[in-house]
Design a protein around this motif. Structure first.
Motif, mmCIF file in Angstrom:
data_model
loop_
_atom_site.group_PDB
_atom_site.id
_atom_site.type_symbol
_atom_site.label_atom_id
_atom_site.label_comp_id
_atom_site.label_asym_id
_atom_site.label_seq_id
_atom_site.Cartn_x
_atom_site.Cartn_y
_atom_site.Cartn_z
ATOM 1 N N ILE A 1 7.881 2.029 -10.077
ATOM 2 C CA ILE A 1 7.951 2.186 -8.617
ATOM 3 C C ILE A 1 6.661 1.685 -7.969
ATOM 4 C CG2 ILE A 1 8.054 3.867 -6.745
ATOM 5 C CD1 ILE A 1 10.751 3.259 -8.060
ATOM 6 N N ALA A 2 5.525 1.919 -8.615
ATOM 7 C CA ALA A 2 4.258 1.393 -8.092
ATOM 8 C C ALA A 2 4.258 -0.127 -8.106
ATOM 9 C CB ALA A 2 3.084 1.936 -8.908
ATOM 10 N N ILE A 3 4.783 -0.715 -9.179
ATOM 11 C CA ILE A 3 4.883 -2.179 -9.271
ATOM 12 C C ILE A 3 5.777 -2.718 -8.157
ATOM 13 C CG2 ILE A 3 5.818 -4.065 -10.668
ATOM 14 C CD1 ILE A 3 4.938 -2.441 -13.148
ATOM 15 N N LEU A 4 6.912 -2.067 -7.938
ATOM 16 C CA LEU A 4 7.839 -2.493 -6.883
ATOM 17 C C LEU A 4 7.184 -2.389 -5.508
ATOM 18 C CD1 LEU A 4 10.600 -3.241 -5.686
ATOM 19 C CD2 LEU A 4 11.260 -0.816 -5.937
ATOM 20 N N SER A 5 6.500 -1.293 -5.251
ATOM 21 C CA SER A 5 5.855 -1.098 -3.957
ATOM 22 C C SER A 5 4.807 -2.175 -3.700
ATOM 23 C CB SER A 5 5.217 0.289 -3.896
ATOM 24 O OG SER A 5 6.182 1.300 -4.109
ATOM 25 N N ALA A 6 4.009 -2.478 -4.720
ATOM 26 C CA ALA A 6 2.988 -3.521 -4.580
ATOM 27 C C ALA A 6 3.631 -4.875 -4.329
ATOM 28 C CB ALA A 6 2.109 -3.568 -5.829
ATOM 29 N N ALA A 7 4.745 -5.147 -5.015
ATOM 30 C CA ALA A 7 5.432 -6.430 -4.832
ATOM 31 C C ALA A 7 6.014 -6.540 -3.430
ATOM 32 C CB ALA A 7 6.539 -6.579 -5.879
ATOM 33 N N MET A 8 6.545 -5.455 -2.905
ATOM 34 C CA MET A 8 7.080 -5.464 -1.549
ATOM 35 C C MET A 8 5.971 -5.812 -0.547
ATOM 36 S SD MET A 8 9.429 -5.039 0.770
ATOM 37 C CE MET A 8 10.869 -4.135 0.152
ATOM 38 N N ILE A 9 4.828 -5.175 -0.687
ATOM 39 C CA ILE A 9 3.708 -5.402 0.230
ATOM 40 C C ILE A 9 3.180 -6.827 0.088
ATOM 41 C CG2 ILE A 9 1.331 -4.714 0.739
ATOM 42 C CD1 ILE A 9 2.238 -1.852 -0.238
ATOM 43 N N ARG A 10 3.115 -7.319 -1.142
ATOM 44 C CA ARG A 10 2.544 -8.645 -1.407
ATOM 45 C C ARG A 10 3.489 -9.773 -0.998
ATOM 46 N NH1 ARG A 10 1.809 -7.925 -6.566
ATOM 47 N NH2 ARG A 10 -0.172 -6.859 -6.179
ATOM 48 N N HIS A 11 4.771 -9.627 -1.298
ATOM 49 C CA HIS A 11 5.720 -10.728 -1.104
ATOM 50 C C HIS A 11 6.425 -10.696 0.248
ATOM 51 C CE1 HIS A 11 5.967 -10.726 -5.768
ATOM 52 N NE2 HIS A 11 4.950 -11.440 -5.332
ATOM 53 N N HIS A 12 6.488 -9.514 0.875
ATOM 54 C CA HIS A 12 7.149 -9.397 2.180
ATOM 55 C C HIS A 12 6.252 -8.623 3.149
ATOM 56 C CE1 HIS A 12 10.865 -11.111 0.654
ATOM 57 N NE2 HIS A 12 10.851 -10.260 -0.353
ATOM 58 N N PRO A 13 5.022 -9.093 3.388
ATOM 59 C CA PRO A 13 4.065 -8.318 4.189
ATOM 60 C C PRO A 13 4.520 -8.067 5.622
ATOM 61 C CG PRO A 13 3.278 -10.563 3.839
ATOM 62 C CD PRO A 13 4.456 -10.375 2.941
ATOM 63 N N ASP A 14 5.184 -9.021 6.235
ATOM 64 C CA ASP A 14 5.638 -8.828 7.611
ATOM 65 C C ASP A 14 6.822 -7.873 7.680
ATOM 66 O OD1 ASP A 14 3.684 -10.512 8.569
ATOM 67 O OD2 ASP A 14 4.953 -12.294 8.452
ATOM 68 N N ARG A 15 7.761 -8.035 6.785
ATOM 69 C CA ARG A 15 8.955 -7.183 6.801
ATOM 70 C C ARG A 15 8.657 -5.772 6.293
ATOM 71 N NH1 ARG A 15 12.723 -10.965 8.085
ATOM 72 N NH2 ARG A 15 12.563 -13.025 7.133
ATOM 73 N N TYR A 16 7.590 -5.631 5.506
ATOM 74 C CA TYR A 16 7.168 -4.314 5.016
ATOM 75 C C TYR A 16 6.927 -3.325 6.155
ATOM 76 C CZ TYR A 16 3.817 -0.813 3.292
ATOM 77 O OH TYR A 16 3.149 0.365 3.016
ATOM 78 N N ARG A 17 6.631 -3.850 7.332
ATOM 79 C CA ARG A 17 6.295 -2.984 8.463
ATOM 80 C C ARG A 17 7.415 -2.014 8.821
ATOM 81 N NH1 ARG A 17 4.097 -7.996 12.139
ATOM 82 N NH2 ARG A 17 2.278 -8.541 10.846
ATOM 83 N N CYS A 18 8.642 -2.330 8.446
ATOM 84 C CA CYS A 18 9.751 -1.417 8.771
ATOM 85 C C CYS A 18 9.541 -0.040 8.155
ATOM 86 C CB CYS A 18 11.089 -2.007 8.323
ATOM 87 S SG CYS A 18 11.319 -2.123 6.524
ATOM 88 N N PHE A 19 8.794 0.036 7.052
ATOM 89 C CA PHE A 19 8.559 1.320 6.386
ATOM 90 C C PHE A 19 7.526 2.174 7.120
ATOM 91 C CE2 PHE A 19 10.008 -1.429 2.868
ATOM 92 C CZ PHE A 19 11.087 -0.678 2.426
ATOM 93 N N SER A 20 6.839 1.588 8.096
ATOM 94 C CA SER A 20 5.820 2.344 8.825
ATOM 95 C C SER A 20 6.345 2.924 10.135
ATOM 96 C CB SER A 20 4.614 1.448 9.120
ATOM 97 O OG SER A 20 4.948 0.433 10.043
ATOM 98 N N GLU A 21 7.604 2.629 10.477
ATOM 99 C CA GLU A 21 8.178 3.146 11.720
ATOM 100 C C GLU A 21 8.387 4.658 11.600
ATOM 101 O OE1 GLU A 21 11.697 1.040 12.968
ATOM 102 O OE2 GLU A 21 10.969 -0.841 12.130
ATOM 103 N N GLN A 22 7.775 5.421 12.497
ATOM 104 C CA GLN A 22 7.926 6.869 12.448
ATOM 105 C C GLN A 22 9.271 7.327 13.000
ATOM 106 O OE1 GLN A 22 3.459 7.467 13.844
ATOM 107 N NE2 GLN A 22 4.332 9.410 13.193
#
Length: 319
Positions: free
Chosen positions: A179-200
């Motif tokens: 899961i840590a590997i997946l999370s890092a890959a999401m942040i690294r490979h999709h940095p702009d789209r990753y922002r959806c996870f920060s929406e409160q």
């Protein structure tokens, strides 16, 4: 064989190989006393160094953290031009029949891919996750094969996905390290789209959907990523924070309560950044000692398992 057919074949072979080398027994993820087993990882997202680990590669059930990979595949499809943000995602009977958490719209109704992404990231809607899977993969089964193939590509060695939601399935499992590997890959490979996870929160029509990740806006620098809960998994969370230009990822699986899970994630991240500061100043950090002094309970997977807290949801993923 067409390119699409080859991809499905390759994903199927990956799934079959994973089944041969990784036991499917639920007993590996559940303690003899009947509760989910604890596992945790703290990783430096910039170097992939594991700063702390407990049962890092042991088989566990991820619950709705699964949806990080679901959206990863969707983001890949968007980047490749096979999918557009304004495409419609139609709710099928299979999608509508999923257990909560769900958006709850009816068969034949639809929402845009862009809306679906936010609903999955914030609301963790199982029905929309399945509809997205069917949109991209043709069926949820085919989509799950693509998820497992991507896991292998990313180096996730203890993971097999059986569905797009994370609802209980004995053939659906992972590890804290994966899961840590997946999370890092999401942040690294999709940095702009990753922002959806920060929406409160996210507004869908007249509905205001609150993010299950209660650490957003509370823990300094934390900008994602995904919670989960099932009876099999316990309370789960992968979280990431950035401070002073350094990013850490903390994963907790098998916690007995959302409160304990959030406290552990907060302690792991805070202690991890303290350790990086010690290194920056020329010192040598002792992570177990730092964690213990911060109130983090070490060697938890060897202790009796507390009874799970209950949620006012059906037996399924409430997060």
């Amino acid at each position: 064989m067409t390119l699409v057919a080859f991809r499905y074949w390759l994903a199927g072979m990956s799934l079959a190989l994973a089944t041969l080398v990784t036991p499917l027994s639920t007993a590996q993820a559940i303690s003899p006393l009947g509760g989910p087993r604890f596992a945790a990882v703290l990783m430096d997202a910039d170097t992939n160094e594991i700063l702390y680990a407990e049962q890092a590669t042991a088989i566990r059930h991820p619950a709705s953290i699964t949806k990080v990979m679901t959206l990863y595949i969707v983001f890949d499809a968007l980047d490749a031009g096979r999918l557009r943000l304004d495409d419609r995602v139609v709710m099928t009977p299979r999608a509508v029949s999923q257990r909560p958490s769900k958006l709850g719209i009816g068969v034949g109704q639809s929402l845009s891919v862009e809306e679906a992404i936010s609903v999955v990231a914030v609301k963790s809607a199982n029905d929309v996750a399945v509809a997205l899977a069917e949109k991209v993969g043709g069926s949820e089964e085919n989509f799950a094969r693509l998820m497992t193939a991507k896991a292998r590509q990313l180096g996730m060695r203890q993971t097999v996905f059986a569905n797009a939601s994370g609802l209980p399935d004995p053939a659906h499992f992972t590890s804290a390290q994966d899961i840590a590997i997946l999370s890092a890959a999401m942040i690294r490979h999709h940095p702009d789209r990753y922002r959806c996870f920060s929406e409160q929160s996210y507004s869908y029509g007249r509905l205001r959907l609150a993010n299950h990740n209660k650490l957003l806006g509370v823990v300094p620098g934390l900008d994602g990523i995904k919670t989960g809960f099932t009876n099999d998994s316990g309370f789960t969370l992968t979280a990431s924070a950035i401070r002073g230009g350094r990013r850490l990822i903390a994963v907790v699986l098998g916690s007995p309560s959302g409160w304990q899970r959030d406290r552990d994630i907060t302690t792991l991240l805070n202690t991890g950044f303290t350790a990086l500061d010690i290194r920056r100043n020329g010192g040598i950090e002792d992570m177990p000692a730092l964690l213990s002094s911060a109130g983090f309970t070490l060697n938890r997977s060897l202790r009796p398992v507390p009874q799970l807290a209950t949620l006012d949801v059906e037996e399924g993923d409430g997060e």
